[in-house]
Design an enzyme around this catalytic site. Structure first.
Site, PDB file in Angstrom:
ATOM      1  N   SER A  55       0.821  -1.214   0.000  1.00 19.08           N
ATOM      2  CA  SER A  55       0.000   0.000   0.000  1.00 19.08           C
ATOM      3  C   SER A  55       0.851   1.259   0.000  1.00 19.08           C
ATOM      4  O   SER A  55       0.319   2.371   0.008  1.00 19.08           O
ATOM      5  CB  SER A  55      -0.950  -0.003   1.206  1.00 19.08           C
ATOM      6  OG  SER A  55      -0.230  -0.214   2.404  1.00 19.08           O
ATOM      7  N   ASN A 141      -1.818  -2.674  12.995  1.00 16.11           N
ATOM      8  CA  ASN A 141      -3.276  -2.544  13.019  1.00 16.11           C
ATOM      9  C   ASN A 141      -3.733  -1.318  13.803  1.00 16.11           C
ATOM     10  O   ASN A 141      -4.602  -0.569  13.348  1.00 16.11           O
ATOM     11  CB  ASN A 141      -3.913  -3.815  13.579  1.00 16.11           C
ATOM     12  CG  ASN A 141      -3.608  -5.031  12.726  1.00 16.11           C
ATOM     13  OD1 ASN A 141      -3.064  -4.898  11.631  1.00 16.11           O
ATOM     14  ND2 ASN A 141      -3.946  -6.206  13.219  1.00 16.11           N
ATOM     15  N   HIS A 189     -40.147  21.865 -10.943  1.00 13.29           N
ATOM     16  CA  HIS A 189     -40.166  21.051 -12.173  1.00 13.29           C
ATOM     17  C   HIS A 189     -39.438  21.746 -13.315  1.00 13.29           C
ATOM     18  O   HIS A 189     -39.751  21.514 -14.483  1.00 13.29           O
ATOM     19  CB  HIS A 189     -41.610  20.731 -12.603  1.00 13.29           C
ATOM     20  CG  HIS A 189     -42.482  20.249 -11.484  1.00 13.29           C
ATOM     21  ND1 HIS A 189     -42.625  18.920 -11.147  1.00 13.29           N
ATOM     22  CD2 HIS A 189     -43.232  20.937 -10.579  1.00 13.29           C
ATOM     23  CE1 HIS A 189     -43.436  18.815 -10.112  1.00 13.29           C
ATOM     24  NE2 HIS A 189     -43.816  20.014  -9.744  1.00 13.29           N
ATOM     25  N   SER A 310     -14.027  25.837 -27.286  1.00 13.06           N
ATOM     26  CA  SER A 310     -14.134  24.617 -28.090  1.00 13.06           C
ATOM     27  C   SER A 310     -12.992  24.601 -29.099  1.00 13.06           C
ATOM     28  O   SER A 310     -12.618  25.633 -29.643  1.00 13.06           O
ATOM     29  CB  SER A 310     -15.476  24.609 -28.833  1.00 13.06           C
ATOM     30  OG  SER A 310     -15.406  23.720 -29.936  1.00 13.06           O
ATOM     31  N   LYS A 316     -17.862  29.081 -29.022  1.00 15.26           N
ATOM     32  CA  LYS A 316     -18.284  28.441 -27.774  1.00 15.26           C
ATOM     33  C   LYS A 316     -17.579  28.984 -26.537  1.00 15.26           C
ATOM     34  O   LYS A 316     -16.409  29.304 -26.550  1.00 15.26           O
ATOM     35  CB  LYS A 316     -18.018  26.922 -27.828  1.00 15.26           C
ATOM     36  CG  LYS A 316     -18.916  26.142 -28.760  1.00 15.26           C
ATOM     37  CD  LYS A 316     -20.397  26.191 -28.399  1.00 15.26           C
ATOM     38  CE  LYS A 316     -20.717  25.464 -27.125  1.00 15.26           C
ATOM     39  NZ  LYS A 316     -20.517  24.008 -27.247  1.00 15.26           N
ATOM     40  N   ASN A 318     -17.681  27.336 -22.716  1.00 16.28           N
ATOM     41  CA  ASN A 318     -18.274  26.189 -22.022  1.00 16.28           C
ATOM     42  C   ASN A 318     -18.091  26.247 -20.506  1.00 16.28           C
ATOM     43  O   ASN A 318     -17.049  26.669 -20.026  1.00 16.28           O
ATOM     44  CB  ASN A 318     -17.655  24.886 -22.556  1.00 16.28           C
ATOM     45  CG  ASN A 318     -18.022  24.631 -24.007  1.00 16.28           C
ATOM     46  OD1 ASN A 318     -19.105  25.018 -24.449  1.00 16.28           O
ATOM     47  ND2 ASN A 318     -17.124  24.017 -24.745  1.00 16.28           N
ATOM     48  N   GLU A 323     -19.784  21.719 -14.976  1.00 21.67           N
ATOM     49  CA  GLU A 323     -20.060  20.345 -15.402  1.00 21.67           C
ATOM     50  C   GLU A 323     -19.258  19.337 -14.589  1.00 21.67           C
ATOM     51  O   GLU A 323     -19.748  18.265 -14.220  1.00 21.67           O
ATOM     52  CB  GLU A 323     -19.727  20.174 -16.890  1.00 21.67           C
ATOM     53  CG  GLU A 323     -20.673  20.941 -17.792  1.00 21.67           C
ATOM     54  CD  GLU A 323     -20.135  20.982 -19.213  1.00 21.67           C
ATOM     55  OE1 GLU A 323     -20.533  20.156 -20.027  1.00 21.67           O
ATOM     56  OE2 GLU A 323     -19.285  21.858 -19.505  1.00 21.67           O
ATOM     57  N   TYR A 350      -9.098  -6.854  12.776  1.00 27.81           N
ATOM     58  CA  TYR A 350      -8.496  -6.337  11.541  1.00 27.81           C
ATOM     59  C   TYR A 350      -8.544  -7.377  10.421  1.00 27.81           C
ATOM     60  O   TYR A 350      -8.300  -8.560  10.645  1.00 27.81           O
ATOM     61  CB  TYR A 350      -7.033  -5.920  11.779  1.00 27.81           C
ATOM     62  CG  TYR A 350      -6.377  -5.411  10.504  1.00 27.81           C
ATOM     63  CD1 TYR A 350      -6.569  -4.093  10.079  1.00 27.81           C
ATOM     64  CD2 TYR A 350      -5.625  -6.260   9.689  1.00 27.81           C
ATOM     65  CE1 TYR A 350      -6.018  -3.635   8.892  1.00 27.81           C
ATOM     66  CE2 TYR A 350      -5.069  -5.804   8.497  1.00 27.81           C
ATOM     67  CZ  TYR A 350      -5.267  -4.493   8.109  1.00 27.81           C
ATOM     68  OH  TYR A 350      -4.721  -4.045   6.925  1.00 27.81           O
TER      69      TYR A 350
HETATM   70  N1  ARG Z   1      -1.103  -1.383   5.037  1.00 34.30           N
HETATM   71  C1  ARG Z   1      -2.000  -1.916   6.008  1.00 34.30           C
HETATM   72  C2  ARG Z   1      -3.369  -1.226   5.915  1.00 34.30           C
HETATM   73  O1  ARG Z   1      -3.448  -0.228   5.273  1.00 34.30           O
HETATM   74  C3  ARG Z   1      -1.446  -1.718   7.375  1.00 34.30           C
HETATM   75  C4  ARG Z   1      -1.912  -2.728   8.362  1.00 34.30           C
HETATM   76  C5  ARG Z   1      -1.374  -4.058   8.046  1.00 34.30           C
HETATM   77  N2  ARG Z   1      -1.627  -4.961   9.101  1.00 34.30           N
HETATM   78  C6  ARG Z   1      -1.387  -6.274   8.962  1.00 34.30           C
HETATM   79  N3  ARG Z   1      -1.664  -7.024   9.971  1.00 34.30           N
HETATM   80  N4  ARG Z   1      -0.936  -6.769   7.859  1.00 34.30           N
HETATM   81  O2  ARG Z   1      -4.358  -1.678   6.419  1.00 34.30           O
END
Ligand code: ARG
Length: 497
Positions: A55, A141, A189, A310, A316, A318, A323, A350
């Site tokens: 992540s 966690n 309406h 445009s 135009k 816009n 939008e 978790y």
């Molecule tokens: N990158 C993880 C998340 O966003 C962090 C927690 C990961 N915890 C674990 N037990 N693998 O949730």
């Protein structure tokens, strides 16, 4: 235990400076133990797992919060005797360095940095041996929940400020429109219904946005609870002090239940709802600007800085901002419903599914920021066409309800009055000459025994609008009072900002 400087095949690590994310190919890597948790594993993670699991590419933007939480945790560990003061100071100094490295783009990310938490710990431990103690009594966690709560709290504060800025703009333009007695037809309406002040119309959007600010405040209240000290799910055998870390991070409250603390993301859902709702309000404003800037309405002229042209049609202009304000609401609604679906089947506590909480939240915050800033610019600079609005607002047909009420004020039951006026409207609309129909209505009213010239005065330009003065109504006297209340509500909402 930590990232090796070379991978198993002897090639240099895929480490890159901040801004890029280490890339991996799909397929088994064959590398030796490399992650924070590999003590228990004989084999290395496959590249495909890492690509799905990591992540860091998106949670890196919580580095300030992650490091702040680690500083608070380490200070607490020293206060309860799990670290010496010297160790604490060394770790804090290492954390300071990691923070500067990331902020300045000098951080060399390792391919084994799964997320921001492991990356910060890995780097701090390279810088200082004592940092090997910093994960004492803590899990990713409770760490990730803490970081995300801190991040969300900051984002709410920022967006609250931006939304209040837009409300201030609306209030200022409403004040100006009120001073110039600008009026337009109110619609139901999308058919012309009854004239209202332009100030009344603008203020309607302002009140809705003020409720969004209130909703964000509610979400903030529930976000402002520290989960740090919950550990992986069950707390710790070590003498941790969750209140101390909560206080250190400025949280208003501490978790009551460690399972709940690490596993719930309702604060994210609350925030996403508040943002989706706000997105819907901004979308409705956008839709009106699209209509109003069309040749058919002609009520507004957009400033060049907030309109586009445009590539093919030279004439135009816009309303792209409007939008996109309308279009972006779709993704905000999607982020909310997506997160709710992610959460719905999760057993305590978790689960890795929860990693799916961040991208929708980050994108929702970024989206609302962009839309609010651009719409604020549109509203600050848009030119109202007073004549076009008044021409539509003063069409005698929009005073039909007021004529019926004129009869009611003189004793006629409303249903009968409605019938009388509806009959005159029908007769006037029968006139073959479209441009004559309004004048025809005025003549019919003047000639009618129950109405006459006095009632016909209600059909004069601005008359119906001026005479509508019940509390919260769209006429100027009621609007004057409303604008004062709007200023007071703004001041109360913006207190301390
Ligand atoms: N990158 C993880 C998340 O966003 C962090 C927690 C990961 N915890 C674990 N037990 N693998 O949730």
């Amino acid at each position: 235990m930590f990232a090796d400087d070379t991978s198993a095949d002897g090639t240099p690590p895929a480490g890159t400076a901040s801004g890029d994310t280490p890339s991996r190919s799909i397929g088994p890597s064959g590398a030796g133990p490399t992650t924070l948790w590999h003590g228990r594993f004989a084999g290395a993670p496959s590249d495909a797992l890492a690509a799905l699991n990591d992540s860091l590419p998106f949670d890196r933007r919580m580095f300030v919060e992650d490091i702040a939480a680690s500083r608070a945790h380490v200070s607490m560990l020293a206060a309860v005797g799990l670290l010496t003061d010297g160790e604490r100071d060394d770790i804090v100094a290492a954390l300071d360095e990691v923070e500067s490295e990331i902020a300045e783009g000098r951080m060399v990310w390792a391919p084994t940095d799964e997320d921001i938490h492991t990356a910060v710990e890995r780097r701090a431990t390279e810088l200082c041996e004592a940092a090997a103690k910093m994960h004492t009594g803590r899990s990713r966690n409770d760490q990730v929940a803490t970081d995300l709560r801190l991040w969300t709290r900051g984002a709410i504060d920022e967006l609250t400020g931006l939304l209040l800025g837009l409300v201030r703009t609306l209030a200022a333009r409403a004040r100006e429109a009120h001073g110039a007695d600008l009026r337009l037809p109110g619609y139901t309406h999308l058919q012309q219904a009854q004239p209202v002040g332009l100030a009344h119309h603008l203020a309607a959007h302002a009140w809705a946005l003020l409720r969004d600010v209130e909703r964000l405040g509610d979400a903030r209240h529930r976000t402002d609870v520290s989960p740090l000290g919950a550990g992986a799910l069950a707390g710790s055998t070590l003498p941790l002090d969750p209140s101390a870390t909560a206080a250190g991070l400025g949280f208003a409250a501490v978790f009551e239940n460690s399972l709940d603390a690490v596993s719930d993301r309702d604060f994210v859902a609350d925030t996403l709802f508040a943002l989706a709702m706000s997105g819907i309000h901004l979308s409705r404003m956008g839709e009106e600007l699209v209509l109003w800037s069309s040749a058919e309405f002609g009520f507004v002229v957009l400033d060049d800085a907030f309109a586009t042209g445009s590539s093919m049609m030279p004439q135009k202009k816009n309303p792209d901002v409007a939008e996109l304000a309308r279009g972006k609401a779709g993704r905000l609604i999607g982020h909310l419903t997506g997160l709710l679906a992610t959460l719905k089947g999760l057993p305590l506590a978790y689960n890795k599914d929860l990693q799916e909480d961040k991208e929708p939240l980050f994108d929702a915050v970024d989206t609302v920021r962009l839309v609010v800033l651009a719409l604020d610019g549109v509203m600050q600079t848009v030119e109202f066409d007073a004549a076009a609005m008044a021409a539509a607002a003063d069409d005698p047909f929009t005073a039909a309800t007021d004529l019926a009420e004129w009869l009611v004020a003189r004793g006629m039951p409303f249903r009968d009055a409605h019938g009388v006026i509806a009959g005159l409207v029908r007769q006037a609309l029968d006139d073959e000459e479209v441009s004559m129909r309004s004048r025809r209505l005025t003549e019919l009213v003047s000639a009618h025994p129950d109405l006459g010239p006095e009632a016909a005065r209600l059909l004069a330009p601005g008359a119906a609008y001026h005479s509508r003065s019940t509390p919260g109504a769209g006429g100027p006297d009621a609007v004057e009072a409303q604008l004062e209340r709007l200023d007071a509500a703004l001041a109360a909402a913006g207190n301390g900002r």
